[in-house]
Design a protein around this motif. Structure first.
Motif, PDB file in Angstrom:
ATOM      1  N   PHE A 269       0.861  -1.187   0.000  1.00  0.00           N
ATOM      2  CA  PHE A 269       0.000   0.000   0.000  1.00  0.00           C
ATOM      3  C   PHE A 269       0.896   1.236   0.000  1.00  0.00           C
ATOM      4  CE2 PHE A 269      -2.846  -2.961   2.641  1.00  0.00           C
ATOM      5  CZ  PHE A 269      -3.638  -3.308   1.554  1.00  0.00           C
TER       6      PHE A 269
ATOM      7  N   PHE B 156       1.745  -4.872   5.284  1.00  0.00           N
ATOM      8  CA  PHE B 156       0.495  -4.240   4.840  1.00  0.00           C
ATOM      9  C   PHE B 156       0.385  -2.875   5.532  1.00  0.00           C
ATOM     10  CE2 PHE B 156       0.104  -8.610   3.587  1.00  0.00           C
ATOM     11  CZ  PHE B 156      -0.503  -8.524   2.350  1.00  0.00           C
TER      12      PHE B 156
ATOM     13  N   ALA C 134      -3.633 -13.909   2.152  1.00  0.00           N
ATOM     14  CA  ALA C 134      -2.278 -13.479   1.808  1.00  0.00           C
ATOM     15  C   ALA C 134      -1.180 -14.539   2.027  1.00  0.00           C
ATOM     16  CB  ALA C 134      -1.947 -12.206   2.607  1.00  0.00           C
TER      17      ALA C 134
ATOM     18  N   GLU D 196      -5.374 -17.385  -0.934  1.00  0.00           N
ATOM     19  CA  GLU D 196      -5.635 -16.083  -1.568  1.00  0.00           C
ATOM     20  C   GLU D 196      -4.323 -15.489  -2.060  1.00  0.00           C
ATOM     21  OE1 GLU D 196      -6.097 -11.595  -1.482  1.00  0.00           O
ATOM     22  OE2 GLU D 196      -5.174 -12.685   0.168  1.00  0.00           O
TER      23      GLU D 196
ATOM     24  N   ARG E   3     -10.883   1.253  -1.772  1.00  0.00           N
ATOM     25  CA  ARG E   3     -11.540  -0.031  -2.021  1.00  0.00           C
ATOM     26  C   ARG E   3     -12.946  -0.047  -1.414  1.00  0.00           C
ATOM     27  NH1 ARG E   3      -7.310  -4.245   0.292  1.00  0.00           N
ATOM     28  NH2 ARG E   3      -7.205  -2.617   1.866  1.00  0.00           N
TER      29      ARG E   3
HETATM   30  C1  GLC Z   1      -5.810  -9.756   1.533  1.00  0.00           C
HETATM   31  C2  GLC Z   1      -7.192  -9.154   1.650  1.00  0.00           C
HETATM   32  C3  GLC Z   1      -7.079  -7.657   1.636  1.00  0.00           C
HETATM   33  C4  GLC Z   1      -6.208  -7.230   2.782  1.00  0.00           C
HETATM   34  C5  GLC Z   1      -4.859  -7.958   2.764  1.00  0.00           C
HETATM   35  C6  GLC Z   1      -4.130  -7.792   4.053  1.00  0.00           C
HETATM   36  O1  GLC Z   1      -5.224  -9.476   0.319  1.00  0.00           O
HETATM   37  O2  GLC Z   1      -8.021  -9.614   0.630  1.00  0.00           O
HETATM   38  O3  GLC Z   1      -8.337  -7.048   1.717  1.00  0.00           O
HETATM   39  O4  GLC Z   1      -5.995  -5.841   2.734  1.00  0.00           O
HETATM   40  O5  GLC Z   1      -5.010  -9.343   2.589  1.00  0.00           O
HETATM   41  O6  GLC Z   1      -4.681  -8.591   5.055  1.00  0.00           O
END
Ligand code: GLC
Length: 648
Positions: A225, A247, A284, A325, A519
């Motif tokens: 980010f 993150f 993640a 994911e 988002r």
């Molecule tokens: C995953 C989630 C996302 C979140 C990130 C950090 O990618 O889908 O929404 O910001 O993990 O947990």
């Protein structure tokens, strides 16, 4: 390979736990023995050199046993039923929806009253966005968890969740929840203890006394980010140390090099399994292992860890499938299904994020070439695993497919991506879409895209302009996007609101803790008065809802669209048309999708070259029968139209 010592160790632990391996617990025992060598081997690959490796391994054995002992009897029965239907999750009978409980209807109790709504639509699988305690204002939509076992009071209680799950099970519905494996909230008990200087808990995270190692890491680690949370480390004043925060600065990365962290998290996984979770979404996973000098993404050890988790889950809760994911490059995504001896023994599901983004590519350009260039990779998905197919989810759309795919289609990768970003973020004059750029990184030029399905398909602008033709066109695009992803192979996952044509919701701009993250524009608060219009013919809500409902119903009738790795792309004769064939036994479906704003033509030869011998094709979508013409004659597909053709 058989390992006598290991066998004895597990036998002793099982005996100590008072289990009945000759009868009641025999299946569990058999599964444990079958997977024991793999579990031990994977564990040792990660922890062999850790001073506490052995002690922690026996803790893992205990955790597996305890997890099974606590598994409620109805879930054990459900495990057996699922095992008997090999690969239950490949079925064409399952359609999912992902939703925020609070934004959808308030809380878990109220969600029970909405089960009829899902059934009406045809949805029988719910992904409830993170429910566990997460501090308001710094929650990242629930992905910053401060207590993995306590349902956040915003949603209700653990008991409400259990009641919901039971009701869903009664109705043959499936449940998916997240495990946020990579990090905790800074308010998690472990993080609080670490902040106060407790060494034991600092070892649960990546702590550094000064900037020397963080600076080295930062040289090779990308920023996730870059706008709202630049860098990968955060200074903690209380203990005067730096902690890794890939993150947001309030999400502290867990350190899986410490086997204690693994043991704690496996225990949490079983806790979720025993709540009746059918698919566990591992958030993640690409990030769960860090190594200096690398991007700290997709590392080999991350895969070893996932494989280890999978083998443990197979022993304790075999009915629970795993979704990784991993929103990463196409080649990398495939690895999450496992490779070598572990092919189809890592994650059961992954998001088809590449294809999702490519659908948006096709919609903007009206050209299917880039999408087709990517299929070579995607078709390598192993049998027995599946995709989550989708058009939108709670996250942004990343254009993460490889440059060579764009180049193969004859475009310049930089210019092509720039066009797509402009097109969807409103910087392109001719674009009907309303969206925004997310996480623009001026250093790399990267950016992703936010916006709801409807707004990106042009509904928001069309409504502002009061232009009925454009409204109809955008609805047509919404349905085209859904149809293309529904029949492609995989579990279709709707995003809540999209079934009723919700456009962007800008209320997040006034909410503290959300306004910095666009988002939220595509995470609507559902207005149930508006949703009543799904029953009023002629309304936008009704048009989108009933079309979505019909697509789901058609999908259920077509067993050839279950994901038996049975997809073939038709030879492209018209760049605007994406055509795929799904076949099983003697049933076949031709899915034909026109991504152009004009009528497109396809010769009958295009079908015949794929061994079509029947004289007629039935379109399940329009309920029309086509007589197959001469090779040179055409089938005409209307702008953004599609056909679901079965030979008859
Ligand atoms: C995953 C989630 C996302 C979140 C990130 C950090 O990618 O889908 O929404 O910001 O993990 O947990």
């Amino acid at each position: 390979m058989y390992n006598y010592g290991l066998h004895q160790q597990i036998n002793r632990a099982i005996q100590d736990a008072g289990m009945d391996i000759s009868e009641k617990d025999n299946l569990f025992y058999t599964r444990f023995m079958a997977n024991a060598a793999a579990i031990f081997d994977l564990y040792m690959q990660l922890y062999e050199h850790h001073p506490k490796a052995e002690k922690n391994f026996s803790q893992l054995v205990q955790t597996i046993i305890k997890g099974y002992k606590k598994r409620p009897e109805p879930l054990k029965q459900r495990d057996i039923v699922k095992s008997e239907t090999t690969h239950w999750f490949l079925s064409n009978q399952i359609t999912g929806m992902s939703l925020y409980v609070d934004r959808f209807c308030g809380d878990l109790k109220k969600l029970i009253n909405k089960l009829d709504y899902f059934e009406k639509l045809g949805v029988n699988f719910l992904h409830l966005m993170p429910l566990f305690e997460s501090p308001a204002g710094e929650s990242d939509g629930g992905y910053a968890v401060s207590d993995f076992r306590k349902v956040d009071s915003r949603f209700g209680t653990l008991n409400d969740l259990k009641i919901l799950q039971q009701e869903m099970q009664q109705r043959n519905m499936y449940l998916m929840l997240d495990i946020v494996l990579n990090h905790t909230s800074q308010r998690h008990e472990w993080a609080q203890n670490a902040r106060q200087g407790e060494k034991k808990y600092q070892d649960y995270y990546y702590f550094y006394n000064d900037r020397s190692l963080p600076d080295q890491y930062d040289q090779t680690m990308p920023e996730i980010f870059p706008e709202s949370a630049p860098g990968n480390f955060t200074y903690i004043e209380e203990c005067k140390k730096w902690v890794m925060t890939v993150f947001h600065n309030y999400q502290w990365d867990l350190n899986y090099k410490n086997p204690q962290v693994l043991a704690e998290m496996v225990d949490t996984i079983f806790f979720y399994a025993n709540l009746g979770v059918d698919v566990l979404r591992i958030d993640a996973p690409a990030f769960i292992w860090k190594q200096l000098g690398t991007t700290c993404q997709n590392l080999l050890q991350a895969h070893t860890l996932l494989r280890l988790i999978k083998q443990c889950v197979e022993v304790t809760a075999p009915g629970m499938a795993l979704l990784g994911e991993a929103i990463v490059a196409p080649k990398e995504i495939l690895n999450y299904f496992g490779t070598g001896n572990y092919t189809a023994r890592e994650c059961d599901f992954a998001y088809n994020a590449t294809h999702m983004a490519l659908q948006w590519d096709m919609l903007a350009t009206g050209d299917t070439k880039v999408m087709l260039a990517a299929q070579h990779e995607l078709l390598k998905k192993p049998f027995g695993t599946s995709w989550i197919t989708y058009t939108r989810c709670h996250d942004d759309i990343g254009l993460g497919y490889d440059d060579y795919m764009i180049q193969q289609a004859g475009y310049n990768a930089y210019e092509h991506r720039k066009f797509l970003k402009d097109y969807y973020s409103g910087n392109h004059n001719d674009s009907p879409a309303t969206g925004a750029l997310f996480s623009s990184n001026p250093k790399t030029g990267d950016a992703r895209i936010s916006g709801s399905l409807a707004s990106l398909c042009g509904l928001e602008k069309a409504m502002e302009r009061n232009d009925n033709h454009l409204v109809d066109m955008s609805i047509q695009k919404i349905i085209l996007m859904q149809a293309h992803s529904f029949f492609l192979g995989g579990l279709p996952m709707l995003f809540y609101g999209d079934e009723a044509g919700y456009t962007n919701d800008y209320s997040y701009l006034k909410e503290e803790g959300k306004s910095y993250d666009n988002r939220w524009m595509h995470r609507p608060v559902i207005d149930w008065e508006k949703n009543k219009k799904i029953d009023e013919p002629g309304t936008i809500e009704n048009k989108v809802f009933s079309a979505t409902q019909r697509l789901i119903a058609i999908r259920r009738k077509l067993d050839m669209v279950a994901d038996y790795s049975n997809l073939v792309w038709m030879t492209p004769h018209n760049i605007h048309i994406a055509g795929y064939i799904r076949a099983i036994d003697d049933r076949k479906l031709f899915g034909i999708f026109n991504f152009k704003d004009k009528p497109s033509y396809l010769t009958w030869y295009a079908f015949k070259e794929h061994n079509l011998t029947a004289a007629k094709l039935f379109d399940h979508w329009e309920n029309v029968i086509y007589d197959i013409g001469e090779d040179r004659e055409y089938l005409v597909i209307k702008p953004y139209g599609f056909l679901l053709l079965e030979p008859v």
